[in-house]
Design a protein around this motif. Sequence first.
Motif, PDB file in Angstrom:
ATOM      1  N   ILE A  55       0.849  -1.200   0.000  1.00  0.00           N
ATOM      2  CA  ILE A  55       0.000   0.000   0.000  1.00  0.00           C
ATOM      3  C   ILE A  55       0.881   1.245   0.000  1.00  0.00           C
ATOM      4  CG2 ILE A  55      -1.718   1.309   1.309  1.00  0.00           C
ATOM      5  CD1 ILE A  55      -2.628  -1.521   2.435  1.00  0.00           C
ATOM      6  N   ILE A  56       1.880   1.262   0.862  1.00  0.00           N
ATOM      7  CA  ILE A  56       2.796   2.407   0.941  1.00  0.00           C
ATOM      8  C   ILE A  56       3.471   2.648  -0.407  1.00  0.00           C
ATOM      9  CG2 ILE A  56       4.978   3.210   1.966  1.00  0.00           C
ATOM     10  CD1 ILE A  56       3.983   1.903   4.618  1.00  0.00           C
ATOM     11  N   ASP A  57       3.942   1.570  -1.039  1.00  0.00           N
ATOM     12  CA  ASP A  57       4.616   1.699  -2.336  1.00  0.00           C
ATOM     13  C   ASP A  57       3.697   2.310  -3.396  1.00  0.00           C
ATOM     14  OD1 ASP A  57       6.920   0.632  -1.274  1.00  0.00           O
ATOM     15  OD2 ASP A  57       6.628  -1.369  -2.142  1.00  0.00           O
ATOM     16  N   LYS A  58       2.434   1.864  -3.443  1.00  0.00           N
ATOM     17  CA  LYS A  58       1.498   2.364  -4.458  1.00  0.00           C
ATOM     18  C   LYS A  58       1.162   3.833  -4.237  1.00  0.00           C
ATOM     19  CE  LYS A  58       0.961  -0.796  -7.429  1.00  0.00           C
ATOM     20  NZ  LYS A  58       1.518  -0.600  -8.744  1.00  0.00           N
ATOM     21  N   VAL A  59       0.956   4.228  -2.993  1.00  0.00           N
ATOM     22  CA  VAL A  59       0.618   5.626  -2.709  1.00  0.00           C
ATOM     23  C   VAL A  59       1.807   6.523  -3.045  1.00  0.00           C
ATOM     24  CG1 VAL A  59      -0.013   7.274  -0.891  1.00  0.00           C
ATOM     25  CG2 VAL A  59      -1.165   5.048  -1.025  1.00  0.00           C
ATOM     26  N   LYS A  60       3.019   6.074  -2.732  1.00  0.00           N
ATOM     27  CA  LYS A  60       4.223   6.840  -3.089  1.00  0.00           C
ATOM     28  C   LYS A  60       4.377   6.915  -4.602  1.00  0.00           C
ATOM     29  CE  LYS A  60       7.002   6.260   1.068  1.00  0.00           C
ATOM     30  NZ  LYS A  60       8.235   5.689   1.647  1.00  0.00           N
ATOM     31  N   GLU A  61       4.075   5.816  -5.288  1.00  0.00           N
ATOM     32  CA  GLU A  61       4.145   5.783  -6.748  1.00  0.00           C
ATOM     33  C   GLU A  61       3.181   6.809  -7.357  1.00  0.00           C
ATOM     34  OE1 GLU A  61       3.224   2.539 -10.269  1.00  0.00           O
ATOM     35  OE2 GLU A  61       3.746   1.768  -8.298  1.00  0.00           O
ATOM     36  N   ALA A  62       2.056   7.042  -6.686  1.00  0.00           N
ATOM     37  CA  ALA A  62       1.067   8.030  -7.142  1.00  0.00           C
ATOM     38  C   ALA A  62       1.523   9.454  -6.845  1.00  0.00           C
ATOM     39  CB  ALA A  62      -0.285   7.762  -6.492  1.00  0.00           C
ATOM     40  N   GLY A  63       2.596   9.597  -6.063  1.00  0.00           N
ATOM     41  CA  GLY A  63       3.153  10.929  -5.803  1.00  0.00           C
ATOM     42  C   GLY A  63       2.760  11.538  -4.466  1.00  0.00           C
ATOM     43  N   PHE A  64       2.302  10.715  -3.538  1.00  0.00           N
ATOM     44  CA  PHE A  64       1.873  11.230  -2.240  1.00  0.00           C
ATOM     45  C   PHE A  64       2.742  10.700  -1.117  1.00  0.00           C
ATOM     46  CE2 PHE A  64      -1.840  11.408  -4.965  1.00  0.00           C
ATOM     47  CZ  PHE A  64      -2.270  12.708  -4.754  1.00  0.00           C
ATOM     48  N   LYS A  65       2.747  11.452  -0.016  1.00  0.00           N
ATOM     49  CA  LYS A  65       3.454  11.026   1.184  1.00  0.00           C
ATOM     50  C   LYS A  65       2.536  10.120   1.980  1.00  0.00           C
ATOM     51  CE  LYS A  65       6.152  15.262   1.603  1.00  0.00           C
ATOM     52  NZ  LYS A  65       6.429  16.432   2.440  1.00  0.00           N
ATOM     53  N   ILE A  66       3.120   9.123   2.624  1.00  0.00           N
ATOM     54  CA  ILE A  66       2.334   8.176   3.420  1.00  0.00           C
ATOM     55  C   ILE A  66       3.208   7.587   4.503  1.00  0.00           C
ATOM     56  CG2 ILE A  66       2.815   6.340   1.736  1.00  0.00           C
ATOM     57  CD1 ILE A  66       0.092   5.086   2.531  1.00  0.00           C
ATOM     58  N   GLU A  67       2.616   7.391   5.679  1.00  0.00           N
ATOM     59  CA  GLU A  67       3.301   6.706   6.770  1.00  0.00           C
ATOM     60  C   GLU A  67       2.244   6.008   7.613  1.00  0.00           C
ATOM     61  OE1 GLU A  67       3.945   9.853  10.316  1.00  0.00           O
ATOM     62  OE2 GLU A  67       4.970  10.394   8.458  1.00  0.00           O
ATOM     63  N   PRO A  68       2.605   4.896   8.238  1.00  0.00           N
ATOM     64  CA  PRO A  68       1.626   4.204   9.086  1.00  0.00           C
ATOM     65  C   PRO A  68       1.143   5.143  10.191  1.00  0.00           C
ATOM     66  CG  PRO A  68       3.537   2.813   8.697  1.00  0.00           C
ATOM     67  CD  PRO A  68       3.879   4.184   8.168  1.00  0.00           C
ATOM     68  N   ALA A  69      -0.154   5.122  10.440  1.00  0.00           N
ATOM     69  CA  ALA A  69      -0.708   5.946  11.520  1.00  0.00           C
ATOM     70  C   ALA A  69      -0.242   5.372  12.847  1.00  0.00           C
ATOM     71  CB  ALA A  69      -2.229   5.960  11.442  1.00  0.00           C
ATOM     72  N   LYS A  70       0.042   6.256  13.773  1.00  0.00           N
ATOM     73  CA  LYS A  70       0.452   5.797  15.092  1.00  0.00           C
ATOM     74  C   LYS A  70      -0.764   5.212  15.796  1.00  0.00           C
ATOM     75  CE  LYS A  70       4.253   9.070  15.703  1.00  0.00           C
ATOM     76  NZ  LYS A  70       4.584   8.994  14.312  1.00  0.00           N
ATOM     77  N   LYS A  71      -0.559   4.063  16.407  1.00  0.00           N
ATOM     78  CA  LYS A  71      -1.663   3.418  17.112  1.00  0.00           C
ATOM     79  C   LYS A  71      -1.825   4.040  18.487  1.00  0.00           C
ATOM     80  CE  LYS A  71      -1.652  -0.940  14.816  1.00  0.00           C
ATOM     81  NZ  LYS A  71      -2.144  -2.282  14.931  1.00  0.00           N
ATOM     82  N   GLY A  72      -3.064   4.210  18.869  1.00  0.00           N
ATOM     83  CA  GLY A  72      -3.363   4.687  20.212  1.00  0.00           C
ATOM     84  C   GLY A  72      -3.327   3.545  21.200  1.00  0.00           C
ATOM     85  N   PHE A  73      -3.427   3.849  22.456  1.00  0.00           N
ATOM     86  CA  PHE A  73      -3.382   2.836  23.506  1.00  0.00           C
ATOM     87  C   PHE A  73      -4.446   1.772  23.310  1.00  0.00           C
ATOM     88  CE2 PHE A  73      -4.944   1.394  27.662  1.00  0.00           C
ATOM     89  CZ  PHE A  73      -3.814   0.716  28.099  1.00  0.00           C
TER      90      PHE A  73
END
Length: 78
Positions: A55-73
């Motif tokens: 998923i990260i690779d495809k979104v970056k390929e589309a030209g956008f920044k992406i990072e996993p959301a931080k999980k809450g407690f």
Amino acid sequence: MKTYKFKTNINCSSCVAKVTPFMEKLDGINSWNVDTANQDKVLEVSSDSVSEGQIIDKVKEAGFKIEPAKKGFLDNLF
């Protein structure tokens, strides 16, 4: 089924339209959505077989920044 959440810079309907063809290339996605009203522009993806990295690779390929959301407690409890 696994659900992934990411922080992105996909911030409007035109951006969603730009990333759509890239997301559609990933076989195994059951659903995906971007909450453009959220300040973190959260992309949520449900899939049986696609990995977080794909998923990260495809979104970056589309030209956008992406990072996993931080999980809450509470997310860590379930």
